[in-house]
Design a protein around this motif. Structure first.
Motif, PDB file in Angstrom:
ATOM      1  N   GLN A  45     -24.243 -30.033  90.417  1.00  9.79           N
ATOM      2  CA  GLN A  45     -25.158 -29.199  91.193  1.00  9.79           C
ATOM      3  C   GLN A  45     -24.362 -28.347  92.178  1.00  9.79           C
ATOM      4  O   GLN A  45     -23.284 -28.764  92.621  1.00  9.79           O
ATOM      5  CB  GLN A  45     -26.126 -30.078  91.990  1.00  9.79           C
ATOM      6  CG  GLN A  45     -26.975 -31.004  91.155  1.00  9.79           C
ATOM      7  CD  GLN A  45     -28.024 -30.273  90.373  1.00  9.79           C
ATOM      8  OE1 GLN A  45     -28.609 -29.305  90.841  1.00  9.79           O
ATOM      9  NE2 GLN A  45     -28.274 -30.711  89.147  1.00  9.79           N
ATOM     10  N   TYR A  54     -21.093 -33.689  92.159  1.00 12.12           N
ATOM     11  CA  TYR A  54     -21.558 -34.536  91.066  1.00 12.12           C
ATOM     12  C   TYR A  54     -22.814 -35.274  91.504  1.00 12.12           C
ATOM     13  O   TYR A  54     -22.947 -35.661  92.667  1.00 12.12           O
ATOM     14  CB  TYR A  54     -20.500 -35.585  90.704  1.00 12.12           C
ATOM     15  CG  TYR A  54     -19.196 -35.004  90.215  1.00 12.12           C
ATOM     16  CD1 TYR A  54     -19.125 -34.391  88.973  1.00 12.12           C
ATOM     17  CD2 TYR A  54     -18.050 -35.089  90.988  1.00 12.12           C
ATOM     18  CE1 TYR A  54     -17.915 -33.868  88.516  1.00 12.12           C
ATOM     19  CE2 TYR A  54     -16.845 -34.574  90.539  1.00 12.12           C
ATOM     20  CZ  TYR A  54     -16.792 -33.966  89.303  1.00 12.12           C
ATOM     21  OH  TYR A  54     -15.610 -33.446  88.849  1.00 12.12           O
ATOM     22  N   GLN A  55     -23.703 -35.491  90.571  1.00 11.22           N
ATOM     23  CA  GLN A  55     -24.899 -36.298  90.787  1.00 11.22           C
ATOM     24  C   GLN A  55     -24.929 -37.359  89.695  1.00 11.22           C
ATOM     25  O   GLN A  55     -24.838 -37.033  88.515  1.00 11.22           O
ATOM     26  CB  GLN A  55     -26.164 -35.444  90.679  1.00 11.22           C
ATOM     27  CG  GLN A  55     -26.259 -34.334  91.697  1.00 11.22           C
ATOM     28  CD  GLN A  55     -26.670 -34.867  93.054  1.00 11.22           C
ATOM     29  OE1 GLN A  55     -27.575 -35.670  93.170  1.00 11.22           O
ATOM     30  NE2 GLN A  55     -25.979 -34.419  94.081  1.00 11.22           N
ATOM     31  N   PHE A  57     -27.432 -40.585  88.656  1.00 13.14           N
ATOM     32  CA  PHE A  57     -28.663 -41.285  88.977  1.00 13.14           C
ATOM     33  C   PHE A  57     -29.331 -41.747  87.694  1.00 13.14           C
ATOM     34  O   PHE A  57     -29.020 -41.261  86.604  1.00 13.14           O
ATOM     35  CB  PHE A  57     -29.609 -40.405  89.807  1.00 13.14           C
ATOM     36  CG  PHE A  57     -29.970 -39.083  89.160  1.00 13.14           C
ATOM     37  CD1 PHE A  57     -31.130 -38.941  88.421  1.00 13.14           C
ATOM     38  CD2 PHE A  57     -29.144 -37.978  89.313  1.00 13.14           C
ATOM     39  CE1 PHE A  57     -31.463 -37.723  87.844  1.00 13.14           C
ATOM     40  CE2 PHE A  57     -29.466 -36.753  88.733  1.00 13.14           C
ATOM     41  CZ  PHE A  57     -30.624 -36.630  87.996  1.00 13.14           C
ATOM     42  N   SER A  82     -24.801 -28.675  82.911  1.00 12.88           N
ATOM     43  CA  SER A  82     -23.691 -29.461  83.463  1.00 12.88           C
ATOM     44  C   SER A  82     -22.626 -29.780  82.430  1.00 12.88           C
ATOM     45  O   SER A  82     -21.463 -30.008  82.779  1.00 12.88           O
ATOM     46  CB  SER A  82     -24.222 -30.775  84.040  1.00 12.88           C
ATOM     47  OG  SER A  82     -25.131 -30.541  85.085  1.00 12.88           O
ATOM     48  N   SER A 118     -16.653 -32.854  96.528  1.00 13.05           N
ATOM     49  CA  SER A 118     -17.043 -31.674  95.756  1.00 13.05           C
ATOM     50  C   SER A 118     -15.806 -31.096  95.068  1.00 13.05           C
ATOM     51  O   SER A 118     -14.675 -31.437  95.372  1.00 13.05           O
ATOM     52  CB  SER A 118     -17.714 -30.638  96.647  1.00 13.05           C
ATOM     53  OG  SER A 118     -16.825 -30.136  97.607  1.00 13.05           O
TER      54      SER A 118
END
Length: 120
Positions: A45, A54-55, A57, A82, A118
Motif C-alpha cells: 500500500q 507491506y500489509q 492480514f 501488489s 517502508s
C-alpha cells in the motif's frame, strides 16, 4: 505453489515465498481465532517514509486477479496490484530477543527507510 507435489522454480519466482516458520506461525494464529476460512493476504500500500508499506492480514475475501498459493494448508493471497512488487519476496517469522514478528526480504525493493517499515 505446488505442481505435482513439488515446488518449481518457475512458480516460486512468480509469487511470494513463505518460510516454514512463517507458515507455522500464521496457522497457529488462525487456530487461535478458530477460523479455517481465512487466508493470509500480503499486500503493498502507499505510505511510510519511503513510499510503500507491506500489509499482512487474514482475509476471507477472494478478489479478481488474486495470486493464490498454498503452503502446507495455508492459503496466501496477493492482489494483482501488489503482485509485481512482491514477486520473489520471502516472508519469514523471527522470534528472538531483539525482534519478534513477520519479516519480508524483498528483492524488488530498491531502498527502505531507516526504521525498516517502508520501501521503494
Amino acid at each position: 505453489m505446488t505442481v505435482s507435489g513439488e515446488t518449481t522454480q518457475e512458480t516460486t519466482q512468480q509469487g511470494v515465498i513463505l518460510t516454514d516458520a512463517a507458515a507455522e506461525k500464521a496457522r497457529g494464529l488462525l487456530e487461535q481465532e478458530g477460523r479455517d476460512d481465512l487466508a493470509l493476504r500480503v499486500a503493498v500500500q502507499p505510505g511510510g517514509c519511503s513510499g510503500l508499506i507491506y500489509q499482512l492480514f487474514f482475509d476471507e475475501r477472494e478478489m479478481d486477479g488474486d495470486q493464490v498459493q498454498e503452503f502446507d494448508g495455508l492459503s496466501v493471497r496477493v492482489d494483482r496490484m501488489s503482485a509485481p512488487y512482491l514477486t520473489g519476496a520471502t516472508i519469514d517469522f523471527v522470534d528472538s530477543i531483539e525482534k519478534q514478528g513477520f519479516t519480508i526480504d524483498n528483492p524488488n525493493a530498491s531502498g527502505s527507510c531507516a526504521c525498516g517499515d517502508s520501501f521503494n
